[in-house]
Design a protein around this motif. Sequence first.
Motif, short mmCIF file in Angstrom:
data_model
loop_
_atom_site.label_atom_id
_atom_site.label_comp_id
_atom_site.label_asym_id
_atom_site.label_seq_id
_atom_site.Cartn_x
_atom_site.Cartn_y
_atom_site.Cartn_z
N GLU A 87 0.66 -1.17 -0.06
CA GLU A 87 -0.03 0.00 -0.12
C GLU A 87 0.80 1.06 -0.13
N ALA A 88 1.91 1.27 0.80
CA ALA A 88 2.78 2.45 0.81
C ALA A 88 3.41 2.62 -0.53
N THR A 89 3.94 1.48 -1.19
CA THR A 89 4.79 1.53 -2.45
C THR A 89 3.53 2.21 -3.56
N VAL A 90 2.25 1.82 -3.61
CA VAL A 90 1.37 2.50 -4.42
C VAL A 90 1.17 3.99 -3.99
N LEU A 91 1.41 4.49 -2.76
CA LEU A 91 1.19 5.76 -2.58
C LEU A 91 2.29 6.43 -3.25
N LEU A 92 3.73 6.02 -2.85
CA LEU A 92 4.90 6.59 -3.16
C LEU A 92 4.91 6.69 -4.80
N MET A 93 4.53 5.69 -5.44
CA MET A 93 4.89 5.49 -6.85
C MET A 93 3.84 6.20 -7.81
N ALA A 94 2.56 5.94 -7.35
CA ALA A 94 1.63 6.52 -8.24
C ALA A 94 1.69 7.94 -7.90
N GLY A 95 1.87 8.32 -6.65
CA GLY A 95 1.56 9.68 -6.55
C GLY A 95 2.89 10.68 -6.80
N HIS A 96 3.93 10.35 -7.13
CA HIS A 96 5.09 10.83 -7.65
C HIS A 96 5.09 11.40 -8.97
N GLU A 97 4.82 10.64 -10.16
CA GLU A 97 5.01 11.05 -11.52
C GLU A 97 3.50 11.80 -11.67
N THR A 98 2.58 11.47 -11.24
CA THR A 98 1.28 12.05 -11.62
C THR A 98 1.31 13.40 -11.10
N THR A 99 1.72 13.71 -10.13
CA THR A 99 1.94 15.11 -9.58
C THR A 99 3.05 15.79 -10.23
N ALA A 100 4.16 15.29 -10.73
CA ALA A 100 4.95 15.97 -11.39
C ALA A 100 4.66 16.18 -12.70
N ASN A 101 3.83 15.43 -13.61
CA ASN A 101 3.29 15.64 -14.73
C ASN A 101 2.18 16.71 -14.72
N THR A 102 1.41 16.79 -13.69
CA THR A 102 0.27 17.93 -13.59
C THR A 102 1.20 19.10 -13.49
N LEU A 103 2.06 19.23 -12.85
CA LEU A 103 2.94 20.55 -12.56
C LEU A 103 3.72 20.95 -13.95
N ALA A 104 4.20 20.12 -14.55
CA ALA A 104 4.70 20.42 -16.25
C ALA A 104 3.71 20.97 -16.85
N TRP A 105 2.48 20.35 -17.03
CA TRP A 105 1.33 20.64 -17.86
C TRP A 105 0.96 22.21 -17.26
N ALA A 106 0.93 22.28 -16.01
CA ALA A 106 0.49 23.75 -15.54
C ALA A 106 1.35 24.70 -15.94
N TRP A 107 2.73 24.65 -15.80
CA TRP A 107 3.69 25.61 -16.49
C TRP A 107 3.43 25.85 -17.83
N TYR A 108 3.20 24.64 -18.58
CA TYR A 108 2.96 24.81 -19.99
C TYR A 108 1.77 25.97 -20.22
N CYS A 109 0.95 25.46 -19.62
CA CYS A 109 -0.63 26.31 -19.72
C CYS A 109 -0.31 27.59 -19.52
N LEU A 110 0.26 27.85 -18.40
CA LEU A 110 0.64 29.40 -17.85
C LEU A 110 1.51 30.06 -18.88
N SER A 111 2.44 29.21 -19.41
CA SER A 111 3.20 29.93 -20.51
C SER A 111 2.44 30.60 -21.70
N GLN A 112 1.35 29.93 -21.66
CA GLN A 112 0.48 30.25 -22.84
C GLN A 112 -0.72 31.07 -22.51
N ASP A 113 -0.61 31.84 -21.26
CA ASP A 113 -1.81 32.42 -20.82
C ASP A 113 -1.15 33.76 -19.96
N GLU A 114 -1.03 34.93 -20.46
CA GLU A 114 -0.33 35.93 -19.67
C GLU A 114 -1.38 36.26 -18.52
N ALA A 115 -2.60 36.39 -18.53
CA ALA A 115 -3.41 36.82 -17.54
C ALA A 115 -3.39 35.84 -16.31
N SER A 116 -3.45 34.48 -16.54
CA SER A 116 -3.42 33.63 -15.40
C SER A 116 -2.04 33.85 -15.00
#
Length: 241
Positions: free
Chosen positions: A64-93
Amino acid sequence: GLPDFFPRWHGRATLRAADRIKTLVAETIAALETAEPEDRGALASLMVDAFQAEGVAPDDIRDEATVLLMAGHETTANTLAWAWYCLSQDEASWQALAEEVRALGRPPTDLEDVKRLPFARAVIDETLRLYPPVPFLSRRSREARDVDGHHMPARSLFMIVPWLLHRHRKHWRDPDLFDPWRFMPGGSGVPDRYCYIPFSIGPRICTGMAFALTEATICLATLRSEEHTSELQSLAYLVCR
């Protein structure tokens, strides 16, 4: 659909990697059990203590701990990378996020700070809508059902696709537009709880949802408060392209 006792064949490299992960997590749990209370991470300690109180076997706790560590690491990293991309295209945000972090006066450090970052959270919510880190989910039915005029036998495989559901024009206004304000107070929000499922929904909803949302919000605001966010913004754009 094979029974659990049926052997699975994996390459030696995969087995060695799995053994290393299992050993590391087991050692971390063992260290938590012997550490002083002030030296134990709150989330990990609560999880381990809860499982032990319920009599869960050590190997199951480790898994159970392994699932939390592994699944919660790359998914958050991917979300943050896409967030920076979206913000780079939207000056107001981009500027709205900067103003919110500037009003906080420092990088966020606790849950009270997160409450003062509604726009940062809205950026994460909108990023998860457009670029869900788990773009499709699969479920196998336990019993036969008729769904929208179609008969589905028991053990049918269903595919749920957040990537498409989150962009469905029947449910979302301007579905292809990055618009964090839709998740702000007074915005259009989620049209239906079953139309927005970046963490799945129902009994199998992601157990780390609240943790992941808090973590991503803190990371986004912390990085935006630093001096070199323009370089981070450009890098995210290049990586995602």
